[in-house]
Design a protein around this motif. Sequence first.
Motif, mmCIF file in Angstrom:
data_model
loop_
_atom_site.group_PDB
_atom_site.id
_atom_site.type_symbol
_atom_site.label_atom_id
_atom_site.label_comp_id
_atom_site.label_asym_id
_atom_site.label_seq_id
_atom_site.Cartn_x
_atom_site.Cartn_y
_atom_site.Cartn_z
ATOM 1 N N ASP A 126 -131.557 3.202 -61.786
ATOM 2 C CA ASP A 126 -130.135 3.383 -62.094
ATOM 3 C C ASP A 126 -129.878 2.967 -63.546
ATOM 4 O O ASP A 126 -129.774 1.777 -63.853
ATOM 5 C CB ASP A 126 -129.303 2.542 -61.119
ATOM 6 N N ARG A 151 -135.119 -4.744 -58.592
ATOM 7 C CA ARG A 151 -134.755 -3.964 -57.397
ATOM 8 C C ARG A 151 -135.713 -2.776 -57.236
ATOM 9 O O ARG A 151 -136.219 -2.502 -56.151
ATOM 10 C CB ARG A 151 -133.315 -3.436 -57.520
ATOM 11 N N TYR A 152 -135.983 -2.092 -58.348
ATOM 12 C CA TYR A 152 -136.803 -0.880 -58.281
ATOM 13 C C TYR A 152 -138.246 -1.201 -57.892
ATOM 14 O O TYR A 152 -138.853 -0.519 -57.069
ATOM 15 C CB TYR A 152 -136.751 -0.153 -59.640
ATOM 16 N N GLU A 163 -131.147 10.824 -49.763
ATOM 17 C CA GLU A 163 -131.350 9.371 -49.605
ATOM 18 C C GLU A 163 -132.823 8.971 -49.686
ATOM 19 O O GLU A 163 -133.148 7.790 -49.788
ATOM 20 C CB GLU A 163 -130.707 8.859 -48.303
ATOM 21 N N ASN A 164 -133.717 9.956 -49.644
ATOM 22 C CA ASN A 164 -135.146 9.652 -49.782
ATOM 23 C C ASN A 164 -135.641 9.773 -51.218
ATOM 24 O O ASN A 164 -136.826 9.654 -51.487
ATOM 25 C CB ASN A 164 -135.970 10.588 -48.889
ATOM 26 N N THR A 165 -134.722 10.083 -52.153
ATOM 27 C CA THR A 165 -135.122 10.219 -53.561
ATOM 28 C C THR A 165 -134.633 9.003 -54.337
ATOM 29 O O THR A 165 -133.540 8.493 -54.072
ATOM 30 C CB THR A 165 -134.528 11.496 -54.189
ATOM 31 N N ASN A 166 -135.440 8.554 -55.264
ATOM 32 C CA ASN A 166 -135.092 7.349 -56.025
ATOM 33 C C ASN A 166 -135.400 7.514 -57.508
ATOM 34 O O ASN A 166 -136.502 7.938 -57.875
ATOM 35 C CB ASN A 166 -135.889 6.154 -55.496
ATOM 36 N N TYR A 218 -132.060 11.559 -63.563
ATOM 37 C CA TYR A 218 -131.479 11.833 -62.242
ATOM 38 C C TYR A 218 -131.038 13.297 -62.195
ATOM 39 O O TYR A 218 -131.365 14.040 -61.256
ATOM 40 C CB TYR A 218 -130.280 10.895 -62.027
ATOM 41 N N VAL A 261 -140.128 8.488 -55.756
ATOM 42 C CA VAL A 261 -139.692 7.478 -56.737
ATOM 43 C C VAL A 261 -140.014 8.043 -58.112
ATOM 44 O O VAL A 261 -141.143 8.478 -58.358
ATOM 45 C CB VAL A 261 -140.414 6.114 -56.572
ATOM 46 N N GLU A 296 -131.913 -4.585 -62.077
ATOM 47 C CA GLU A 296 -132.270 -3.216 -61.689
ATOM 48 C C GLU A 296 -133.797 -3.037 -61.638
ATOM 49 O O GLU A 296 -134.334 -2.396 -60.737
ATOM 50 C CB GLU A 296 -131.631 -2.204 -62.658
ATOM 51 N N LEU A 323 -138.313 -2.020 -54.303
ATOM 52 C CA LEU A 323 -138.108 -0.799 -53.514
ATOM 53 C C LEU A 323 -139.440 -0.054 -53.317
ATOM 54 O O LEU A 323 -139.781 0.359 -52.212
ATOM 55 C CB LEU A 323 -137.098 0.103 -54.246
ATOM 56 N N LYS A 373 -140.643 11.166 -49.428
ATOM 57 C CA LYS A 373 -139.850 10.197 -50.187
ATOM 58 C C LYS A 373 -140.330 10.243 -51.641
ATOM 59 O O LYS A 373 -141.514 10.501 -51.878
ATOM 60 C CB LYS A 373 -140.044 8.790 -49.615
#
Length: 243
Positions: free
Chosen positions: A103, A115-116, A97-100, A81, A64, A112, A119, A62
């Motif tokens: 946004d 959220r990050y 879906e495992n990469t972040n 990104y 981040v 945001e 996460l 995973k």
Amino acid sequence: MKIYEAKDYQEMSRKAANILSAQVILKPDCVLGLATGSTPIGTYDQLVEWYKKGDVDFAEVKTVNLDEYRGLTRDNDQSYYYFMHKHLFDRVNIKPENTNVPDGTEPDADKECARYEALIASMGGVDIQLLGLGHNGHIGFNEPAGSFARTTHCVDLTESTIEANKRFFASADDVPRQAFTMGIGTIMKAKKILLIVNGEAKADIVAKAFFGPITPEVPASILQLHNDVVIVGDSAALSKIPR
Ligand code: F6R
């Protein structure tokens, strides 16, 4: 703090990729904290090479990322990104879906950033955080300031960072003025930190950050207080550290 000297960029990249792949081998579902910029490109190339040979597997990994420009869409070739997909994610078997990456298009910056930060915590924190080093001592987009930022936040980029990054844009006017970045506190929570640095132009800031006083005016200097930091630098970047 451990410092490993590499003779050149290629050797620095190989050593850094060794450390990251060791982490993936030891803990296949680890959380890698990743960086963009010119410094890690060789490291990502090396990881891709070893992946193709079957020596490292990203199936459960995973990630981040540290930061993202505010306002750039994912398909903008200067967004972080886009960078991560181009240099690493699209070239290995990591699950998208495992990469972040933060946004950059979320209009509500506070939302945001919160959220990050949540996460990263929900993933159990970062096992190893890869960092580059800005000429002014920034890490992520944590610019020199009067205090250390704790969590993921929105920053105004300094003139020196805009100047350094304009080479990637049509002109300095096209460089975004803000970014979302993990805070210094977020970075310091990583279990292990791997900072890579190359080139003579970074020699002064390497000496200042890792052998000078700990101050928010040189954000990377806080890393002196982390208990598991590895610096891999080429000879030029390490040429001014006390021996
Ligand atoms: C990139 C980042 C930045 C860079 C730094 C060095 O995600 O967070 O802190 O690591 O600006 O950039 P380069 O490697 O281009 O010299």
